[in-house]
Design a protein around this motif. Structure first.
Motif, PDB file in Angstrom:
ATOM      1  N   ALA A   1      46.378  41.038  33.577  1.00  0.00           N
ATOM      2  CA  ALA A   1      47.015  41.149  34.890  1.00  0.00           C
ATOM      3  C   ALA A   1      47.516  39.776  35.329  1.00  0.00           C
ATOM      4  CB  ALA A   1      46.037  41.716  35.919  1.00  0.00           C
ATOM      5  N   ASP A   2      48.473  39.756  36.231  1.00  0.00           N
ATOM      6  CA  ASP A   2      49.054  38.504  36.712  1.00  0.00           C
ATOM      7  C   ASP A   2      48.315  38.040  37.962  1.00  0.00           C
ATOM      8  OD1 ASP A   2      50.546  36.374  37.552  1.00  0.00           O
ATOM      9  OD2 ASP A   2      52.469  37.424  37.574  1.00  0.00           O
ATOM     10  N   PRO A   3      47.479  37.002  37.860  1.00  0.00           N
ATOM     11  CA  PRO A   3      46.721  36.542  39.034  1.00  0.00           C
ATOM     12  C   PRO A   3      47.604  35.993  40.135  1.00  0.00           C
ATOM     13  CG  PRO A   3      46.469  35.009  37.202  1.00  0.00           C
ATOM     14  CD  PRO A   3      47.176  36.208  36.660  1.00  0.00           C
ATOM     15  N   ASN A   4      48.836  35.583  39.810  1.00  0.00           N
ATOM     16  CA  ASN A   4      49.750  35.079  40.820  1.00  0.00           C
ATOM     17  C   ASN A   4      50.199  36.166  41.788  1.00  0.00           C
ATOM     18  OD1 ASN A   4      50.355  32.186  39.820  1.00  0.00           O
ATOM     19  ND2 ASN A   4      50.645  33.437  37.992  1.00  0.00           N
ATOM     20  N   LYS A   5      50.024  37.417  41.384  1.00  0.00           N
ATOM     21  CA  LYS A   5      50.418  38.537  42.237  1.00  0.00           C
ATOM     22  C   LYS A   5      49.206  39.222  42.871  1.00  0.00           C
ATOM     23  CE  LYS A   5      54.774  39.634  39.903  1.00  0.00           C
ATOM     24  NZ  LYS A   5      55.584  40.701  39.267  1.00  0.00           N
ATOM     25  N   CYS A   6      48.064  38.553  42.825  1.00  0.00           N
ATOM     26  CA  CYS A   6      46.829  39.166  43.326  1.00  0.00           C
ATOM     27  C   CYS A   6      46.243  38.380  44.496  1.00  0.00           C
ATOM     28  CB  CYS A   6      45.791  39.269  42.217  1.00  0.00           C
ATOM     29  SG  CYS A   6      46.287  40.377  40.869  1.00  0.00           S
ATOM     30  N   ILE A   7      45.653  39.112  45.423  1.00  0.00           N
ATOM     31  CA  ILE A   7      44.948  38.553  46.567  1.00  0.00           C
ATOM     32  C   ILE A   7      43.582  39.230  46.610  1.00  0.00           C
ATOM     33  CG2 ILE A   7      44.963  38.243  49.075  1.00  0.00           C
ATOM     34  CD1 ILE A   7      48.037  38.735  48.934  1.00  0.00           C
ATOM     35  N   VAL A   8      42.521  38.427  46.690  1.00  0.00           N
ATOM     36  CA  VAL A   8      41.178  38.992  46.638  1.00  0.00           C
ATOM     37  C   VAL A   8      40.381  38.568  47.874  1.00  0.00           C
ATOM     38  CG1 VAL A   8      39.123  39.359  45.237  1.00  0.00           C
ATOM     39  CG2 VAL A   8      41.280  38.746  44.122  1.00  0.00           C
ATOM     40  N   TYR A   9      39.773  39.545  48.523  1.00  0.00           N
ATOM     41  CA  TYR A   9      38.868  39.303  49.644  1.00  0.00           C
ATOM     42  C   TYR A   9      37.466  39.738  49.218  1.00  0.00           C
ATOM     43  CZ  TYR A   9      43.028  38.816  52.568  1.00  0.00           C
ATOM     44  OH  TYR A   9      44.230  38.397  53.101  1.00  0.00           O
ATOM     45  N   PHE A  10      36.543  38.783  49.187  1.00  0.00           N
ATOM     46  CA  PHE A  10      35.142  39.091  48.935  1.00  0.00           C
ATOM     47  C   PHE A  10      34.427  39.195  50.281  1.00  0.00           C
ATOM     48  CE2 PHE A  10      36.454  36.988  44.999  1.00  0.00           C
ATOM     49  CZ  PHE A  10      35.887  37.808  44.029  1.00  0.00           C
ATOM     50  N   VAL A  11      33.803  40.337  50.527  1.00  0.00           N
ATOM     51  CA  VAL A  11      33.094  40.566  51.789  1.00  0.00           C
ATOM     52  C   VAL A  11      31.622  40.802  51.464  1.00  0.00           C
ATOM     53  CG1 VAL A  11      32.993  41.910  53.912  1.00  0.00           C
ATOM     54  CG2 VAL A  11      35.189  41.631  52.727  1.00  0.00           C
ATOM     55  N   VAL A  12      30.771  39.898  51.918  1.00  0.00           N
ATOM     56  CA  VAL A  12      29.363  39.977  51.558  1.00  0.00           C
ATOM     57  C   VAL A  12      28.532  40.600  52.687  1.00  0.00           C
ATOM     58  CG1 VAL A  12      28.795  37.639  52.392  1.00  0.00           C
ATOM     59  CG2 VAL A  12      27.411  38.688  50.574  1.00  0.00           C
ATOM     60  N   VAL A  13      27.618  41.465  52.288  1.00  0.00           N
ATOM     61  CA  VAL A  13      26.633  42.084  53.177  1.00  0.00           C
ATOM     62  C   VAL A  13      25.294  42.053  52.446  1.00  0.00           C
ATOM     63  CG1 VAL A  13      28.295  43.592  54.353  1.00  0.00           C
ATOM     64  CG2 VAL A  13      27.134  44.395  52.280  1.00  0.00           C
ATOM     65  N   PRO A  14      24.187  42.247  53.149  1.00  0.00           N
ATOM     66  CA  PRO A  14      22.905  42.287  52.429  1.00  0.00           C
ATOM     67  C   PRO A  14      22.831  43.414  51.401  1.00  0.00           C
ATOM     68  CG  PRO A  14      22.534  41.926  54.770  1.00  0.00           C
ATOM     69  CD  PRO A  14      23.993  42.258  54.608  1.00  0.00           C
ATOM     70  N   ASP A  15      23.365  44.597  51.757  1.00  0.00           N
ATOM     71  CA  ASP A  15      23.232  45.754  50.873  1.00  0.00           C
ATOM     72  C   ASP A  15      24.399  46.704  51.130  1.00  0.00           C
ATOM     73  OD1 ASP A  15      22.524  47.966  49.411  1.00  0.00           O
ATOM     74  OD2 ASP A  15      20.540  48.206  50.289  1.00  0.00           O
ATOM     75  N   THR A  16      25.261  46.883  50.138  1.00  0.00           N
ATOM     76  CA  THR A  16      26.422  47.764  50.324  1.00  0.00           C
ATOM     77  C   THR A  16      26.003  49.213  50.547  1.00  0.00           C
ATOM     78  OG1 THR A  16      26.619  48.017  47.913  1.00  0.00           O
ATOM     79  CG2 THR A  16      27.966  46.318  48.972  1.00  0.00           C
ATOM     80  N   ASN A  17      24.914  49.639  49.904  1.00  0.00           N
ATOM     81  CA  ASN A  17      24.465  51.013  50.090  1.00  0.00           C
ATOM     82  C   ASN A  17      24.068  51.281  51.536  1.00  0.00           C
ATOM     83  OD1 ASN A  17      24.842  52.193  47.586  1.00  0.00           O
ATOM     84  ND2 ASN A  17      22.862  51.520  46.798  1.00  0.00           N
ATOM     85  N   GLU A  18      23.480  50.283  52.179  1.00  0.00           N
ATOM     86  CA  GLU A  18      23.098  50.449  53.584  1.00  0.00           C
ATOM     87  C   GLU A  18      24.338  50.632  54.451  1.00  0.00           C
ATOM     88  OE1 GLU A  18      20.604  48.165  57.140  1.00  0.00           O
ATOM     89  OE2 GLU A  18      21.247  47.065  55.359  1.00  0.00           O
ATOM     90  N   VAL A  19      25.367  49.826  54.209  1.00  0.00           N
ATOM     91  CA  VAL A  19      26.601  49.960  54.978  1.00  0.00           C
ATOM     92  C   VAL A  19      27.221  51.333  54.760  1.00  0.00           C
ATOM     93  CG1 VAL A  19      28.924  49.034  55.350  1.00  0.00           C
ATOM     94  CG2 VAL A  19      27.025  47.478  54.883  1.00  0.00           C
TER      95      VAL A  19
END
Length: 334
Positions: free
Chosen positions: A299-317
């Motif tokens: 894949a072309d990383p120049n065309k990608c935007i990544v948002y990392f969103v951290v929480v204690p536990d994704t299952n809880e959310v």
């Protein structure tokens, strides 16, 4: 050229009018973002704190409050608005119908695909695209997914905005993961699969043109918009960019547990600043992980935007999100 410029300016105004309002920053804080031109463009975000505790319940409830706008087509929302306007003052009965329509869309999808109960990530991605990218939703994918004639696979969202003389189309993919690295790998796989699937690519454009929110524009505006969303349009006539946006919601309980203990001398926001200082050190690692996976997948990383969103536990959310609608998915998978 002048006609093209006028058309793009008209499209910019129309997309701005289609853009919903969100206040995600009250529940998710932007910690830091990568410096341009390092690739892929990467941002770290974290659930906001209530003093020293991750306020995941408020986040989940807020995301649920956005589901009607996310899941229902613009046309259907306008129909509900007209029904509400026709009622006597103080009559809020339409509100129940709106809530039921949104709830039914999610429950119907979950009943058909219980292993894919990750729509909380899709709503999060919808909010991020609006707030961080200023991009309007072009099609309510959730309402289309519950249509038995539509394939369940495909993008999680399609948004667009006009920037610097370009129409920028954002293809959204949300991932729920135990780790940032795992979520980045899943995103890279989705980008590579979609980029190589010309049939799916054309289908997404068809959805925007034939089933999307553009049908609520006036005749002139819709005609202009359809020209820009014609997959066969000449690049010289329609300056268009496409970007892949990954929203990775992942778990890191240790990050939140390692915050300093509470004492009475701490000022408001103390723990959020401490969290941001620690979390921001992960930017290079997360960006490199995304870069590696995207490159490995071709894949072309120049065309990608990544948002990392951290929480204690994704299952809880996820469970809190469904709990807000009064439902617990039959099957929960990490």
């Amino acid at each position: 050229m002048g006609e093209s410029k006028d058309g793009l300016e008209k499209l910019e105004a129309d997309l701005a009018a289609l853009r919903d309002q969100v206040q995600l920053s009250n529940y998710v804080a932007l910690t830091t973002s990568s410096a341009d031109p390092s690739q892929p463009a990467t941002s770290l975000m974290h659930v906001r704190l209530q003093e020293n505790i991750a306020n995941v319940q408020s986040l989940a409830r807020y995301l649920w409050s956005r589901t009607a706008n996310y899941a229902l087509s613009r046309k259907r929302r306008l129909e509900f608005a007209a029904e509400q306007a026709a009622l006597p003052p103080g009559d809020m009965s339409v509100s129940l119908s709106i809530a039921e329509a949104a709830r039914d869309a999610f429950l119907e999808f979950n009943e058909r695909y219980p292993h894919r109960s990750s729509e909380v990530g899709e709503v999060l991605a919808y909010c991020i695209a609006i707030e961080q990218l200023g991009a309007a939703q072009l099609a309510a994918k959730m309402s289309l997914k519950t249509n038995s004639n539509m394939p369940v696979h495909g993008l999680d969202g399609i948004h667009a905005a006009v920037e610097g003389g370009w129409l920028v189309i954002y293809f959204l993919e949300s991932k729920l993961s135990k780790t940032a690295n795992g979520g980045a790998a899943d995103f890279a796989e989705s980008v590579a699969d979609f980029a190589s699937n010309k049939k799916q690519y054309r289908r997404e454009y068809s959805i925007v043109r034939d089933l999307g929110n553009l049908d609520t524009l006036d005749e002139e505006s819709r005609k202009i918009a359809l020209r820009y969303f014609d997959v066969m349009a000449s690049p010289d006539d329609v300056p268009k960019r496409e970007r892949y946006v990954g929203v990775v919601l992942y778990s890191d309980d240790k990050l939140f547990k390692d915050l300093p203990p509470v004492n009475s001398q701490q000022h408001p926001g103390f723990h959020e600043k401490e969290l941001a200082a620690i979390y921001s050190q992960e930017l290079e690692h997360h960006q490199n992980a995304a870069m590696k996976h995207l490159t490995d997948r071709g894949a072309d990383p120049n065309k990608c935007i990544v948002y990392f969103v951290v929480v204690p536990d994704t299952n809880e959310v996820r469970e809190l999100f469904y709990g807000a609608m009064g439902h617990v998915p039959k099957q929960i998978q990490s």
